[in-house]
Motif scaffolding. Structure first.
Motif, PDB file in Angstrom:
ATOM      1  N   MET A   1       0.844  -1.177   0.000  1.00  0.00           N
ATOM      2  CA  MET A   1       0.000   0.000   0.000  1.00  0.00           C
ATOM      3  C   MET A   1       0.891   1.242   0.000  1.00  0.00           C
ATOM      4  SD  MET A   1      -3.113   1.062  -0.359  1.00  0.00           S
ATOM      5  CE  MET A   1      -3.504  -0.512  -1.017  1.00  0.00           C
ATOM      6  N   VAL A   2       0.389   2.326   0.501  1.00  0.00           N
ATOM      7  CA  VAL A   2       1.107   3.599   0.476  1.00  0.00           C
ATOM      8  C   VAL A   2       1.035   4.250   1.866  1.00  0.00           C
ATOM      9  CG1 VAL A   2      -0.929   4.840  -0.372  1.00  0.00           C
ATOM     10  CG2 VAL A   2       1.316   5.759  -0.815  1.00  0.00           C
ATOM     11  N   SER A   3       2.125   4.897   2.264  1.00  0.00           N
ATOM     12  CA  SER A   3       2.157   5.522   3.594  1.00  0.00           C
ATOM     13  C   SER A   3       1.777   6.998   3.504  1.00  0.00           C
ATOM     14  CB  SER A   3       3.543   5.379   4.212  1.00  0.00           C
ATOM     15  OG  SER A   3       4.461   6.221   3.561  1.00  0.00           O
ATOM     16  N   SER A   4       1.475   7.555   4.661  1.00  0.00           N
ATOM     17  CA  SER A   4       1.115   8.971   4.698  1.00  0.00           C
ATOM     18  C   SER A   4       2.278   9.847   4.240  1.00  0.00           C
ATOM     19  CB  SER A   4       0.668   9.368   6.109  1.00  0.00           C
ATOM     20  OG  SER A   4       1.677   9.089   7.050  1.00  0.00           O
ATOM     21  N   SER A   5       3.503   9.462   4.602  1.00  0.00           N
ATOM     22  CA  SER A   5       4.656  10.262   4.173  1.00  0.00           C
ATOM     23  C   SER A   5       4.851  10.188   2.662  1.00  0.00           C
ATOM     24  CB  SER A   5       5.929   9.824   4.902  1.00  0.00           C
ATOM     25  OG  SER A   5       6.228   8.481   4.636  1.00  0.00           O
ATOM     26  N   GLN A   6       4.528   9.063   2.055  1.00  0.00           N
ATOM     27  CA  GLN A   6       4.627   8.941   0.599  1.00  0.00           C
ATOM     28  C   GLN A   6       3.580   9.806  -0.097  1.00  0.00           C
ATOM     29  OE1 GLN A   6       4.488   4.573   0.660  1.00  0.00           O
ATOM     30  NE2 GLN A   6       6.312   4.589  -0.639  1.00  0.00           N
ATOM     31  N   ILE A   7       2.394   9.868   0.459  1.00  0.00           N
ATOM     32  CA  ILE A   7       1.346  10.714  -0.127  1.00  0.00           C
ATOM     33  C   ILE A   7       1.786  12.176  -0.079  1.00  0.00           C
ATOM     34  CG2 ILE A   7      -1.034  11.548   0.112  1.00  0.00           C
ATOM     35  CD1 ILE A   7      -1.717   8.740   1.301  1.00  0.00           C
TER      36      ILE A   7
ATOM     37  N   TYR B   1      -5.443  11.752   6.488  1.00  0.00           N
ATOM     38  CA  TYR B   1      -4.538  10.624   6.259  1.00  0.00           C
ATOM     39  C   TYR B   1      -3.082  11.058   6.382  1.00  0.00           C
ATOM     40  CZ  TYR B   1      -8.715   8.453   4.203  1.00  0.00           C
ATOM     41  OH  TYR B   1      -9.962   7.950   3.977  1.00  0.00           O
ATOM     42  N   GLU B   2      -2.778  12.247   5.912  1.00  0.00           N
ATOM     43  CA  GLU B   2      -1.397  12.713   5.898  1.00  0.00           C
ATOM     44  C   GLU B   2      -0.838  13.007   7.291  1.00  0.00           C
ATOM     45  OE1 GLU B   2      -1.100  15.964   3.142  1.00  0.00           O
ATOM     46  OE2 GLU B   2      -1.011  14.612   1.425  1.00  0.00           O
ATOM     47  N   ILE B   3      -1.679  13.240   8.270  1.00  0.00           N
ATOM     48  CA  ILE B   3      -1.164  13.503   9.620  1.00  0.00           C
ATOM     49  C   ILE B   3      -0.960  12.218  10.417  1.00  0.00           C
ATOM     50  CG2 ILE B   3      -2.062  15.851   9.738  1.00  0.00           C
ATOM     51  CD1 ILE B   3      -4.322  14.793  11.535  1.00  0.00           C
ATOM     52  N   GLN B   4      -1.432  11.111   9.882  1.00  0.00           N
ATOM     53  CA  GLN B   4      -1.245   9.831  10.557  1.00  0.00           C
ATOM     54  C   GLN B   4       0.164   9.307  10.302  1.00  0.00           C
ATOM     55  OE1 GLN B   4      -4.385   7.112   9.438  1.00  0.00           O
ATOM     56  NE2 GLN B   4      -5.949   8.684   9.682  1.00  0.00           N
ATOM     57  N   LYS B   5       0.606   8.394  11.130  1.00  0.00           N
ATOM     58  CA  LYS B   5       1.910   7.747  10.965  1.00  0.00           C
ATOM     59  C   LYS B   5       1.713   6.444  10.194  1.00  0.00           C
ATOM     60  CE  LYS B   5       4.443  10.260  13.959  1.00  0.00           C
ATOM     61  NZ  LYS B   5       5.223  11.296  13.408  1.00  0.00           N
ATOM     62  N   GLY B   6       2.672   6.115   9.343  1.00  0.00           N
ATOM     63  CA  GLY B   6       2.615   4.845   8.604  1.00  0.00           C
ATOM     64  C   GLY B   6       1.511   4.821   7.564  1.00  0.00           C
ATOM     65  N   ILE B   7       0.912   3.662   7.387  1.00  0.00           N
ATOM     66  CA  ILE B   7      -0.184   3.518   6.426  1.00  0.00           C
ATOM     67  C   ILE B   7      -1.449   4.086   7.066  1.00  0.00           C
ATOM     68  CG2 ILE B   7      -1.604   1.889   5.131  1.00  0.00           C
ATOM     69  CD1 ILE B   7       0.896   0.072   5.009  1.00  0.00           C
ATOM     70  N   PRO B   8      -2.111   5.027   6.406  1.00  0.00           N
ATOM     71  CA  PRO B   8      -3.292   5.656   6.994  1.00  0.00           C
ATOM     72  C   PRO B   8      -4.411   4.659   7.274  1.00  0.00           C
ATOM     73  CG  PRO B   8      -2.558   6.871   5.063  1.00  0.00           C
ATOM     74  CD  PRO B   8      -1.781   5.587   5.100  1.00  0.00           C
TER      75      PRO B   8
ATOM     76  N   PRO C   1       6.428   0.723   2.547  1.00  0.00           N
ATOM     77  CA  PRO C   1       5.810   1.926   3.101  1.00  0.00           C
ATOM     78  C   PRO C   1       5.998   2.097   4.609  1.00  0.00           C
ATOM     79  CG  PRO C   1       4.142   0.452   2.187  1.00  0.00           C
ATOM     80  CD  PRO C   1       5.463  -0.142   1.897  1.00  0.00           C
ATOM     81  N   LEU C   2       6.294   1.016   5.322  1.00  0.00           N
ATOM     82  CA  LEU C   2       6.468   1.111   6.774  1.00  0.00           C
ATOM     83  C   LEU C   2       7.925   1.224   7.201  1.00  0.00           C
ATOM     84  CD1 LEU C   2       3.813  -1.484   7.953  1.00  0.00           C
ATOM     85  CD2 LEU C   2       3.631   1.006   7.952  1.00  0.00           C
ATOM     86  N   ILE C   3       8.837   0.663   6.414  1.00  0.00           N
ATOM     87  CA  ILE C   3      10.244   0.616   6.816  1.00  0.00           C
ATOM     88  C   ILE C   3      11.084   1.684   6.118  1.00  0.00           C
ATOM     89  CG2 ILE C   3      12.310  -0.823   6.905  1.00  0.00           C
ATOM     90  CD1 ILE C   3      10.383  -3.256   7.012  1.00  0.00           C
ATOM     91  N   ASN C   4      10.998   1.742   4.801  1.00  0.00           N
ATOM     92  CA  ASN C   4      11.788   2.721   4.035  1.00  0.00           C
ATOM     93  C   ASN C   4      10.971   3.273   2.873  1.00  0.00           C
ATOM     94  OD1 ASN C   4      11.817   0.327   2.610  1.00  0.00           O
ATOM     95  ND2 ASN C   4      13.886   0.602   1.825  1.00  0.00           N
TER      96      ASN C   4
END
Length: 85
Positions: A1-7, A35-42, A67-70
């Motif tokens: 999936m995609v993480s909040s930091s990636q979005i 979603y963007e203020i959450q940590k990791g996958i929203p 998405p969770l590690i790097n």
């Protein structure tokens, strides 16, 4: 999936606001901001995250790493130019 930091990173690379991503993905801008203020996958429905991911990929964004590690994001300019035609 995609993480909040990636979005967030993908939006920054495209120069998009949350409203721009909302317009392209069909997901509400308030949801994107949440979603963007959450940590990791929203915490979101998988289909909603897929809409966001697909909209960004159509603009040349490539999601890399785990998405969770790097988590990583790159912009393929050639894909973006082609999708703008």
């Amino acid at each position: 999936m995609v993480s909040s930091s990636q979005i967030k990173a993908a939006r920054a690379m495209l120069g998009w606001s949350a409203i721009d991503l909302a317009d392209y993905s069909g997901v509400g801008s308030a949801s994107i901001k949440r979603y963007e203020i959450q940590k990791g996958i929203p915490s979101a429905n998988t289909s909603v995250l897929l809409k966001i991911k697909t909209a960004l990929e159509k603009q040349g964004i490539e999601f890399t790493g785990d998405p969770l590690i790097n988590p990583g994001v790159t912009l393929n300019i050639e894909k973006r130019v082609q999708s703008d035609d």
